[in-house]
Write a protein that holds these residues in place. Structure first.
Motif, PDB file in Angstrom:
ATOM      1  N   GLY A 145      -4.833 -29.359 -24.267  1.00 52.85           N
ATOM      2  CA  GLY A 145      -4.847 -29.459 -24.947  1.00 52.85           C
ATOM      3  C   GLY A 145      -4.266 -31.359 -24.762  1.00 52.85           C
ATOM      4  N   SER A 147      -6.400 -33.711 -25.258  1.00 50.97           N
ATOM      5  CA  SER A 147      -7.262 -34.707 -26.374  1.00 50.97           C
ATOM      6  C   SER A 147      -6.416 -34.850 -27.889  1.00 50.97           C
ATOM      7  CB  SER A 147      -8.894 -33.903 -26.491  1.00 50.97           C
ATOM      8  OG  SER A 147      -8.830 -32.878 -26.776  1.00 50.97           O
ATOM      9  N   GLU A 193     -10.083 -35.181 -32.943  1.00 55.36           N
ATOM     10  CA  GLU A 193     -10.983 -33.628 -32.245  1.00 55.36           C
ATOM     11  C   GLU A 193     -12.555 -34.394 -32.326  1.00 55.36           C
ATOM     12  OE1 GLU A 193      -9.132 -33.142 -29.812  1.00 55.36           O
ATOM     13  OE2 GLU A 193      -8.682 -30.970 -30.429  1.00 55.36           O
ATOM     14  N   HIS A 197     -14.598 -33.367 -29.076  1.00 55.35           N
ATOM     15  CA  HIS A 197     -14.901 -32.063 -28.812  1.00 55.35           C
ATOM     16  C   HIS A 197     -16.360 -31.985 -29.687  1.00 55.35           C
ATOM     17  CE1 HIS A 197     -11.543 -29.865 -27.834  1.00 55.35           C
ATOM     18  NE2 HIS A 197     -11.357 -31.150 -27.220  1.00 55.35           N
ATOM     19  N   ASP A 204      -5.664 -27.056 -31.916  1.00 58.39           N
ATOM     20  CA  ASP A 204      -5.355 -27.910 -31.092  1.00 58.39           C
ATOM     21  C   ASP A 204      -4.131 -28.417 -31.473  1.00 58.39           C
ATOM     22  OD1 ASP A 204      -6.704 -26.202 -29.063  1.00 58.39           O
ATOM     23  OD2 ASP A 204      -7.485 -27.651 -27.780  1.00 58.39           O
ATOM     24  N   THR A 243     -14.425 -29.895 -22.000  1.00 60.29           N
ATOM     25  CA  THR A 243     -14.061 -29.449 -23.870  1.00 60.29           C
ATOM     26  C   THR A 243     -15.780 -29.045 -24.849  1.00 60.29           C
ATOM     27  OG1 THR A 243     -12.289 -29.287 -23.910  1.00 60.29           O
ATOM     28  CG2 THR A 243     -13.203 -28.121 -25.938  1.00 60.29           C
TER      29      THR A 243
HETATM   30 MG   LIG Z   1      -8.991 -31.156 -26.211  1.00 63.75          MG
END
Ligand SMILES: [Mg+2]
Ligand SMILES: Nc1ncnc2c1ncn2[C@@H]1O[C@H](COP(=O)(O)OP(=O)(O)O)[C@@H](O)[C@H]1O
Ligand SMILES: C[C@@](O)(CCOP(=O)(O)O)CC(=O)O
Length: 387
Positions: A145, A147, A193, A197, A204, A243
């Motif tokens: 995690g 990011s 995110e 992602h 996360d 991811t």
């Molecule tokens: Mg991530």
């Protein structure tokens, strides 16, 4: 005045990927953090640039604020109190700002993080000159995690120096935001995110913001309270992965096989709920702990099987599973998979000698092992210097 924010990484105990499709997942914060320091130049410094410094990587990106204004003309008037998604036009404009920084090909993964920074910064502070410095204890792109930790720490630092948040500037050391501020940080971090992602579930950024251990489903979190000692060995296969690509791959499989994949996601939902129930139920003695650990081990094996059904395992992950199985230990991938990190449950009664042997075997394969504290603090900030 300089603000420093820190946000933890996480492990997912059950439910990764399926959580993007509405299943329950269980995650815990770990005691490895990403730090963001933010400072506006003083009038004497007469600086008119926005600087993003990735200290560990020895990379610094600089944009004259006039250039940002020219490329992103609508970013000057936004309210920090209402998080906003990056439009198609803004995404294109940000891509051009990032492209001109000539990020080296072997670090091209950073484009996503730098883009998230530009979106969050300009949305909250418009065209104000500033310097943001990032350091991290987390391996990047490994399922822990990083990011989300970056987006949460960035959002927290940005909001701490905005008018939307009222804070005690005289407080020494780390301080926690109030509930409504935490909610705002979490919402902005989710927008960041999204830039990294594509289609994040939000688990996360939520666990990084609030810390502890959480059960999460369709954007709703339930805090898990536990007195069960839970020790996980984290093994980093060091196989790089992304991811965004893995999440997109699972969605494509779900389009190709909707009925089968719905059953897989439903099975994951049941597993995550059971994992949460086991962790939450009170433990009385060693026997009870051992029973719970055995159940969790079985559920981890089932989770891993379903993640394989989703197409996100990897030869390196299978290698860790085989190696730990020699010691009768259960392993599953954590995060997006495709390489990255895996978790092995270390039962309470397992001897230190065995743990050392497992680690030695894994490290002989070229993997990197660590044992992190689980279920700790969420995002925090601290102030230093005079304004
Ligand atoms: Mg991530
Ligand atoms: N400290 C950081 N500095 C710059 N970018 C970062 C940092 N941490 C994360 N990122 C961004 O997030 C990406 C990794 O995110 P992701 O693929 O979701 O893996 P994970 O979140 O598991 O580490 C990096 O390639 C980069 O774009
Ligand atoms: C695969 C997923 O469930 C978790 C991804 O975690 P990470 O970026 O690999 O640390 C995606 C998500 O929930 O947004």
């Amino acid at each position: 005045m300089e603000v420093r924010a820190r946000a933890p990484g996480k492990i997912i105990l059950a439910g990764e990927h399926a959580v993007v499709h509405g299943s329950t997942a269980v995650a815990a914060a770990i005691d490895l953090y990403t730090y963001v320091s933010l400072r506006f130049p003083t009038p004497e410094e007469n600086d008119d640039a926005l600087i993003f410094h990735l200290k560990d990587l020895d990379l610094e990106f600089t944009w004259p604020v006039g250039k940002i204004k020219e490329v992103l003309p609508d970013q000057g008037s936004h309210a920090a109190s209402s998080p906003l998604s990056c439009s198609f036009e803004a995404t294109k404009a940000i891509a051009s700002l990032v492209e001109e920084q000539n990020i080296p090909e072997d670090k091209i993964g950073l484009v996503a993080g730098v883009s998230a920074f530009l979106w969050l910064y300009t949305s909250i502070h418009g065209y104000k000159p500033a310097k943001a410095v990032v350091t991290s204890e987390l391996p990047l792109g490994s399922g822990l995690g990083s990011s989300a930790a970056l987006c949460v720490a960035l959002s927290a630092a940005l909001l701490a120096l905005s008018d939307s948040v009222k804070l005690d500037f005289s407080h020494q050391g780390w301080q926690v935001f109030g509930d409504s501020e935490l909610e705002l940080v979490n919402k902005w971090a989710f927008e960041g995110e999204k830039m990294i992602h594509g289609k994040p579930s939000g688990i996360d950024n939520t666990v990084s913001t609030y810390g502890n251990m959480i059960k999460f489903r369709s954007g709703e979190l339930t805090r898990i309270r536990t007195n069960m000692p839970l020790k996980m060995l984290i093994t980093n296969t060091k196989v790089g992965r992304n991811t965004k690509a893995l999440v997109a791959g699972v969605s494509e499989r779900a389009v190709r096989h909707p009925s089968a994949m719905t059953s897989v996601f439903n099975a994951v939902d049941s597993i995550s709920k059971e994992v949460a129930d086991i962790i939450q139920s009170p433990v009385s003695d060693d026997l009870a702990i051992t029973e719970k650990e055995e159940k969790l081990e079985e559920l981890m094996e089932m989770s891993q099987g379903l993640l394989q059904c989703m197409g996100v395992s990897h030869a390196s992950i299978e290698n860790v599973i085989r190696t730990t199985l020699k010691y009768k230990l259960s392993t599953k991938l954590t995060g997006a998979g495709g390489g990255g990190c895996v978790l092995t449950l270390l039962p309470t009664l397992l001897s230190g000698t065995v743990v050392d042997k497992v680690i030695a075997d894994l490290e002989a394969c070229g993997f990197q092992c660590l044992i992190a504290g689980i279920g700790g603090r969420g995002m925090e900030i601290s102030f230093s210097g005079s304004s």
